[in-house]
Design a protein around this motif. Sequence first.
Motif, PDB file in Angstrom:
ATOM      1  N   ASP A 199       0.832  -1.207   0.000  1.00 31.86           N
ATOM      2  CA  ASP A 199       0.000   0.000   0.000  1.00 31.86           C
ATOM      3  C   ASP A 199       0.867   1.258   0.000  1.00 31.86           C
ATOM      4  OD1 ASP A 199      -2.232  -1.626   0.093  1.00 31.86           O
ATOM      5  OD2 ASP A 199      -2.405  -1.524   2.274  1.00 31.86           O
ATOM      6  N   ALA A 200       1.992   1.201   0.738  1.00 32.71           N
ATOM      7  CA  ALA A 200       2.888   2.359   0.801  1.00 32.71           C
ATOM      8  C   ALA A 200       3.527   2.633  -0.557  1.00 32.71           C
ATOM      9  CB  ALA A 200       3.969   2.135   1.860  1.00 32.71           C
ATOM     10  N   VAL A 201       3.960   1.579  -1.241  1.00 32.83           N
ATOM     11  CA  VAL A 201       4.557   1.750  -2.567  1.00 32.83           C
ATOM     12  C   VAL A 201       3.521   2.316  -3.535  1.00 32.83           C
ATOM     13  CG1 VAL A 201       5.554   0.546  -4.560  1.00 32.83           C
ATOM     14  CG2 VAL A 201       6.304  -0.039  -2.246  1.00 32.83           C
ATOM     15  N   ASP A 202       2.304   1.782  -3.486  1.00 33.67           N
ATOM     16  CA  ASP A 202       1.231   2.299  -4.350  1.00 33.67           C
ATOM     17  C   ASP A 202       1.001   3.795  -4.081  1.00 33.67           C
ATOM     18  OD1 ASP A 202       0.790  -0.135  -5.564  1.00 33.67           O
ATOM     19  OD2 ASP A 202      -0.875  -0.697  -4.254  1.00 33.67           O
ATOM     20  N   THR A 203       0.998   4.167  -2.821  1.00 35.72           N
ATOM     21  CA  THR A 203       0.772   5.571  -2.451  1.00 35.72           C
ATOM     22  C   THR A 203       1.869   6.467  -3.001  1.00 35.72           C
ATOM     23  OG1 THR A 203      -0.426   4.982  -0.426  1.00 35.72           O
ATOM     24  CG2 THR A 203       0.562   7.174  -0.510  1.00 35.72           C
ATOM     25  N   VAL A 204       3.123   6.039  -2.842  1.00 32.16           N
ATOM     26  CA  VAL A 204       4.247   6.831  -3.341  1.00 32.16           C
ATOM     27  C   VAL A 204       4.163   7.011  -4.854  1.00 32.16           C
ATOM     28  CG1 VAL A 204       6.748   6.856  -3.704  1.00 32.16           C
ATOM     29  CG2 VAL A 204       5.823   6.249  -1.464  1.00 32.16           C
ATOM     30  N   MET A 205       3.837   5.949  -5.582  1.00 35.77           N
ATOM     31  CA  MET A 205       3.789   6.053  -7.047  1.00 35.77           C
ATOM     32  C   MET A 205       2.608   6.904  -7.502  1.00 35.77           C
ATOM     33  SD  MET A 205       6.540   4.569  -7.256  1.00 35.77           S
ATOM     34  CE  MET A 205       6.777   5.058  -8.958  1.00 35.77           C
ATOM     35  N   GLU A 206       1.513   6.891  -6.744  1.00 36.01           N
ATOM     36  CA  GLU A 206       0.391   7.782  -7.050  1.00 36.01           C
ATOM     37  C   GLU A 206       0.811   9.240  -6.856  1.00 36.01           C
ATOM     38  OE1 GLU A 206      -2.859   6.620  -4.604  1.00 36.01           O
ATOM     39  OE2 GLU A 206      -3.115   4.658  -5.573  1.00 36.01           O
ATOM     40  N   ALA A 250      -1.873  16.201   0.017  1.00 33.64           N
ATOM     41  CA  ALA A 250      -1.505  16.009   1.420  1.00 33.64           C
ATOM     42  C   ALA A 250      -2.739  15.833   2.306  1.00 33.64           C
ATOM     43  CB  ALA A 250      -0.666  17.189   1.908  1.00 33.64           C
ATOM     44  N   LYS A 251      -3.872  16.384   1.880  1.00 33.54           N
ATOM     45  CA  LYS A 251      -5.101  16.285   2.670  1.00 33.54           C
ATOM     46  C   LYS A 251      -5.562  14.838   2.811  1.00 33.54           C
ATOM     47  CE  LYS A 251      -6.672  20.844   1.100  1.00 33.54           C
ATOM     48  NZ  LYS A 251      -7.713  21.582   0.336  1.00 33.54           N
ATOM     49  N   GLU A 252      -5.176  14.002   1.837  1.00 34.32           N
ATOM     50  CA  GLU A 252      -5.595  12.597   1.854  1.00 34.32           C
ATOM     51  C   GLU A 252      -4.507  11.676   2.391  1.00 34.32           C
ATOM     52  OE1 GLU A 252      -8.684  11.962   1.048  1.00 34.32           O
ATOM     53  OE2 GLU A 252      -9.025  14.054   0.468  1.00 34.32           O
ATOM     54  N   LEU A 254       9.819   3.968   3.464  1.00 36.42           N
ATOM     55  CA  LEU A 254       9.365   3.993   2.070  1.00 36.42           C
ATOM     56  C   LEU A 254       8.815   5.368   1.708  1.00 36.42           C
ATOM     57  CD1 LEU A 254       7.600   0.509   1.851  1.00 36.42           C
ATOM     58  CD2 LEU A 254       9.583   1.218   0.505  1.00 36.42           C
ATOM     59  N   TYR A 255       8.038   5.949   2.610  1.00 39.83           N
ATOM     60  CA  TYR A 255       7.509   7.289   2.362  1.00 39.83           C
ATOM     61  C   TYR A 255       8.640   8.308   2.231  1.00 39.83           C
ATOM     62  CZ  TYR A 255       2.763   5.738   3.583  1.00 39.83           C
ATOM     63  OH  TYR A 255       1.535   5.108   3.610  1.00 39.83           O
TER      64      TYR A 255
END
Length: 262
Positions: free
Chosen positions: A28-35, A52-54, A99-100
Amino acid sequence: MKRWLDDVRRDAICKLREDTCGQKKLEDAVDTVMELYDIRRAGGLLALEEAAKEAESDFLKHLILLTANEVSPKRIIEIATNEYWINEPEGAEAMVDYLYLRGMIGIQTLESKELLMEVLLSLMPVKQRKEYETLRCKQKEEQERLHKKEIRERLSAMCPTFKQKEVQEAIRLLENKMRELPERCLQRLVRDVDCRDLAGCVYAFGQGTRTRVLENLSTRYRDMVEEEAVKWAFSDEEKLLASVNQVMDILERLREMGEVMY
């Protein structure tokens, strides 16, 4: 600064080994970073600030805002590593935070998307990484299939009309000649035609001629031409006329050279 980052990475790796149940969080963290990477590339820093709000955690939110405010990577590392050691995340959460941090540094410096993804995936256990890469590959293939299907449906539904008689006549003349071309000659013609010019013709032609032209293209080139043809719906007739005339000129040149006949 590199040493600070390395210290956090080693600590996160050690804590991750103790938490096999929380490893799904890494995906999930990798997906978030790539988004976030895509948001930064498409919308710039303002779009990143809005994202950043999300954010899924205060740590990530702070990293996004620091990046959006163009704080230097050196200072971001200093602030983020301070927060990491003060908060002392445990288990997989420690690796998620790393990761973030590593991801946002890559986003700010506009690191290659492929390279950044490879770096982030290297922080996953081998088995999990392989399963994740296989899943992403399948998802990408499905997205591409649906995109191609949508493009072809939109193109098939197009039946453009043109106001200028000069444009109408040029399209009619070229379409008639294209219909007369043997397949071998048609394949020879398209080798010399620019993708956008050919796409303009495909957009302008009737469905029968359009299909015949597309069927004589390689799969990859057909995808490119169809994509461009859909975009022609928003172009003016003067540009379309220039493309049609360009294809006609190439056709006549090849005919004079004896490489095509009709």
